[in-house]
Design an enzyme around this catalytic site. Sequence first.
Site, PDB file in Angstrom:
ATOM      1  N   GLU A  23       0.850  -1.183   0.000  1.00 51.81           N
ATOM      2  CA  GLU A  23       0.000   0.000   0.000  1.00 51.81           C
ATOM      3  C   GLU A  23       0.893   1.243   0.000  1.00 51.81           C
ATOM      4  O   GLU A  23       1.952   1.255   0.612  1.00 51.81           O
ATOM      5  CB  GLU A  23      -0.907   0.032   1.240  1.00 51.81           C
ATOM      6  CG  GLU A  23      -1.955  -1.053   1.240  1.00 51.81           C
ATOM      7  CD  GLU A  23      -2.998  -0.881   2.333  1.00 51.81           C
ATOM      8  OE1 GLU A  23      -3.028   0.168   3.006  1.00 51.81           O
ATOM      9  OE2 GLU A  23      -3.808  -1.813   2.494  1.00 51.81           O
ATOM     10  N   HIS A  83      -4.495   6.476   0.459  1.00 52.59           N
ATOM     11  CA  HIS A  83      -3.715   5.241   0.443  1.00 52.59           C
ATOM     12  C   HIS A  83      -4.301   4.311  -0.608  1.00 52.59           C
ATOM     13  O   HIS A  83      -5.349   4.598  -1.189  1.00 52.59           O
ATOM     14  CB  HIS A  83      -3.649   4.587   1.832  1.00 52.59           C
ATOM     15  CG  HIS A  83      -4.906   3.949   2.305  1.00 52.59           C
ATOM     16  ND1 HIS A  83      -5.966   4.665   2.814  1.00 52.59           N
ATOM     17  CD2 HIS A  83      -5.276   2.651   2.376  1.00 52.59           C
ATOM     18  CE1 HIS A  83      -6.927   3.822   3.173  1.00 52.59           C
ATOM     19  NE2 HIS A  83      -6.543   2.605   2.918  1.00 52.59           N
ATOM     20  N   HIS A  85      -5.304   0.258  -1.936  1.00 55.86           N
ATOM     21  CA  HIS A  85      -5.641  -1.132  -1.647  1.00 55.86           C
ATOM     22  C   HIS A  85      -5.240  -1.912  -2.902  1.00 55.86           C
ATOM     23  O   HIS A  85      -6.018  -1.974  -3.852  1.00 55.86           O
ATOM     24  CB  HIS A  85      -7.130  -1.303  -1.375  1.00 55.86           C
ATOM     25  CG  HIS A  85      -7.574  -0.819  -0.039  1.00 55.86           C
ATOM     26  ND1 HIS A  85      -8.894  -0.842   0.358  1.00 55.86           N
ATOM     27  CD2 HIS A  85      -6.885  -0.318   1.013  1.00 55.86           C
ATOM     28  CE1 HIS A  85      -8.994  -0.366   1.586  1.00 55.86           C
ATOM     29  NE2 HIS A  85      -7.782  -0.032   2.000  1.00 55.86           N
ATOM     30  N   ASP A  96      -8.947   0.406   8.490  1.00 55.27           N
ATOM     31  CA  ASP A  96      -9.023   1.833   8.179  1.00 55.27           C
ATOM     32  C   ASP A  96      -9.965   2.529   9.162  1.00 55.27           C
ATOM     33  O   ASP A  96      -9.662   3.618   9.663  1.00 55.27           O
ATOM     34  CB  ASP A  96      -9.516   2.068   6.743  1.00 55.27           C
ATOM     35  CG  ASP A  96      -8.540   1.576   5.694  1.00 55.27           C
ATOM     36  OD1 ASP A  96      -7.331   1.482   5.976  1.00 55.27           O
ATOM     37  OD2 ASP A  96      -9.001   1.284   4.569  1.00 55.27           O
TER      38      ASP A  96
END
Length: 146
Positions: A23, A83, A85, A96
């Site tokens: 990530e 971010h 995935h 999260d």
Amino acid sequence: MLVLPSSVRDAIVERAREGHPAEICGVLGGEYDPDGRSRVRSQYPAENVAEQPRTRYRIDPEEQLVIFERLEDRGEEIVGFYHSHPRGPPRPSATDEARATWPDRSYVIVSLEPFEIGSWRWRADRSDDRTDRDDDRFERERVVTE
């Protein structure tokens, strides 16, 4: 609503692809509106220092402070964070949700498989007598690309 310039969106997607299978993460700067339309002007990449970077992200607190100072020096506010995935899902994970700490900020997630970009605002109950996070939640927000 989050206004995201295509140049910023493209830079984040490129980083996500280059960072695969880990990530990637960073901070979004610009004009922040807690209840309405925030506008991203720039993105500040950060190193992912999580112990399990394939399934988690974490920005080092010292690096985060440096980024916040750069934002302030440029006259920007913290709009939120981003971010990736690498293998889905294209929405906030339970991790999260458990780690979200910036109320009313945008959290942009780039999912690579399946490819999707989405944004959520973290809504936290800010009452003084609060003892749990049961009412805290992510709310999907509209992303407008310019």
